[in-house]
Enzyme design. Structure first.
Site, short mmCIF file in Angstrom:
data_model
loop_
_atom_site.label_atom_id
_atom_site.label_comp_id
_atom_site.label_asym_id
_atom_site.label_seq_id
_atom_site.Cartn_x
_atom_site.Cartn_y
_atom_site.Cartn_z
N ASP A 157 -4.34 2.78 13.72
CA ASP A 157 -3.53 3.46 12.72
C ASP A 157 -4.09 4.87 12.54
O ASP A 157 -4.92 5.32 13.34
CB ASP A 157 -3.43 2.68 11.42
CG ASP A 157 -4.75 2.58 10.66
OD1 ASP A 157 -5.74 3.24 11.04
OD2 ASP A 157 -4.80 1.85 9.65
N ARG A 170 0.84 -1.19 0.00
CA ARG A 170 0.00 0.00 0.00
C ARG A 170 0.89 1.25 0.00
O ARG A 170 1.51 1.57 1.00
CB ARG A 170 -0.94 0.04 1.20
CG ARG A 170 -1.80 1.30 1.23
CD ARG A 170 -3.08 1.17 2.04
NE ARG A 170 -2.85 1.16 3.47
CZ ARG A 170 -3.82 1.28 4.38
NH1 ARG A 170 -5.08 1.43 3.98
NH2 ARG A 170 -3.55 1.21 5.66
#
Length: 540
Positions: A454, A174
């Site tokens: 996150d 990612r």
């Protein structure tokens, strides 16, 4: 090429218009080769103008939302939605993705995740990583070592050896989103796109090695807002395949549907990337953040405590159902969302309760038709795996017959119900500040209160605080959320946190900066698109 560190690349290796201002640590030259940087510069020069125009388009759409317009399916692309088409065929190693584990790109995480028993590991340069220069380049070194068969290592502190097992998970990368820059690399005097930088270095160094080992250059694409942004990625992929001598369609991507505008353009996103498409993912935490961000000024969309916004209700339920139906109609994968729980050490009862929540969540996803799901910790892999093995005996559910979802725009905008409480406000403050503080110290995946957080959680936290203050939300005890109430609770939460952590630990951290950033963004008159943008200037 210029370097701020004492160590510099040989003058013969400099390239006009490319300036690297990040310090060179050991092995960085293996990644920042003249050839790799030239490839990155080619992508930047060709595609950055479009990237910037699309970011401006986001701002224009936000102005329309702020003025009362609501998102809807696009009339100009109705033909794409109505037509009968599917994505291109997928490689063999992407046909069974029942459990995917995610995490940052540090060496220990990579080895443990690849060995976890998950089908896929998403190595994350975005929300689970703090984008310090060292983190980004060391992550590229680690991934290059994975394909070179050199990822094994011994921890210098503990002496524990880490080695790649015989059946590692499939690796998907990612990169950073379109909005994030890489401040340490300038192309023709302009900061480079973080997305193009991450993509360019990984693809240049690893695409052919991955293909030679039966896999390929696979990506997760974050923060996409429109099919035009997906088209830009498709153009980047096609250009890169031509430049690197790869067959068209070699690069495969899964797009995270984690923004409110994107859910109304899922068919179009699949279509734009159809030669490179693998599927869509339910990026649920960022989706809640995006919902608040895009519609947060409208009193109709005043949110309850974030703990009340669950996947089985209201707009989140509709979003899940539409994503699965859309993907399967196009023969693409529909990937479930994150289980952020981590083991609760020392409390077997709490640990069992956490694992039971994960099991129930994964049963819901498998029942909806998802082809796999995400977990944040290796101990959750067998829990999720057992659910999908039981409820999804085949490699995926793309061919399973299901009743039409019949999801409408109103379904996608249905608000979650529930109270707004002081406890919810305090949780947002407590979690948001602690995450930002850890992020400023270089950590992007942070265990807080038995969850692996996150950047998405911090974004929800500060977005909801901003919305409640801006709309003068009423708490369940009758009080109005004001800047003064927020400041009082912030002061109290930080005093309690300092007592829990101890003065020495607290004072050695970066709490003053984190508190100031969280407070400034929560109290601002206008809503900042991403907290990681001003935060990045504190670490770049």
């Amino acid at each position: 090429m210029t370097l701020s560190a004492a160590k510099a690349l040989p003058a013969a290796e400099t390239s006009p218009g490319i300036a690297v201002t990040g310090a060179l640590a050991p092995r960085f030259e293996e990644i920042l080769t003249p050839e790799a940087l030239a490839f990155a510069a080619a992508l930047q020069r060709r595609f950055n103008p479009t990237r910037k125009a699309l970011l401006e388009r986001r701002a224009a759409r936000q102005a329309a939302f702020d003025a009362g317009q609501l998102p809807d399916f696009l009339p100009e692309t109705a033909a794409v939605r109505a037509a009968d088409w599917t994505i291109a065929a997928l490689p063999a190693d992407l046909l069974d993705r029942r459990v995917e584990i995610t995490g940052p790109v540090d060496r220990k995480m990579i080895v443990n995740a690849l060995n976890s028993g998950a089908k896929v590991f998403m190595a994350d340069f975005e929300d689970a990583s703090s984008p310090t220069w060292a983190n980004m380049i060391e992550g590229q070194i680690n991934l290059k070592d994975r394909w070179a068969g050199a990822i094994d290592f011994t921890d210098a502190t503990t002496g524990k050896a880490y080695a790649l097992g015989p059946k590692p998970a499939v690796l998907i990368i990612r990169p950073r989103g379109w909005h994030l820059p890489e401040a340490h690399v300038r192309i023709d005097g302009e900061e480079m796109s973080g997305a193009l930088f991450d993509f360019a270095l990984y693809t240049f160094h690893n695409a052919k090695a991955a293909l030679a080992q039966g896999s390929g250059p696979y990506f997760y694409l974050p923060k996409t807002e429109s099919h035009l942004e997906a088209r830009l990625w498709n153009d980047v992929f096609s250009f890169s395949e031509d430049a690197l001598g790869l067959a068209h369609g070699t690069i495969k991507a899964t797009v995270l549907i984690e923004t409110l505008p994107a859910v109304f353009e899922m068919d179009e996103i699949l279509f734009e990337l159809k030669d490179h498409m693998a599927g869509l993912n339910l990026g649920r935490w960022d989706y809640i953040f995006s919902f608040i961000k895009r519609l947060g000024k409208n009193p109709r969309f005043l949110t309850p405590d974030r703990g009340r916004m669950v996947m089985s209700e209201a707009f989140l339920r509709a979003y899940c159902r539409l994503l699965v139906e859309t993907c399967h109609r196009r023969n693409a994968f529909a990937m479930g969302g994150m289980a952020a729980q981590i083991p609760v050490k020392g409390d077997p009862q709490a640990n069992a309760a956490a694992f039971a929540k994960v099991q129930a969540d994964k049963e819901r996803e498998a029942g909806l038709g998802c082809d796999g799901t995400w977990v944040a910790h290796p101990d959750l892999v067998p829990v999720a795996r057992a659910v999908f093995d039981r409820l999804m005996p085949n490699a995926n559910q793309r061919d399973a017959a299901r009743a039409p979802a019949n999801v409408t725009r109103d379904d996608l905008l249905e608000m979650h119900q529930g109270a707004r409480t002081e406890a919810g406000l305090r949780e947002n403050i407590r979690v948001g500040v602690q995450y930002i503080e850890a992020w400023l110290r270089g950590r992007g995946a942070v265990p807080l209160y038995n969850l692996m957080e996150d950047a998405a959680t911090a974004e929800i936290s500060r977005a909801q605080v901003w919305q409640w203050i801006h709309l003068k939300a009423a708490l369940d005890d009758g009080r109005t959320v004001t800047g003064e109430l927020f400041q009082a609770l912030l002061d109290d939460e930080m005093a309690q946190l300092r007592a829990v952590l101890g003065a020495a630990v607290y004072d050695a951290g970066r709490f003053p900066e984190a508190i100031a950033l969280f407070a400034d963004m929560s109290l601002a008159d206008t809503f900042e698109e991403f907290l990681t943008l001003p935060a990045y200037r504190l670490i770049a």
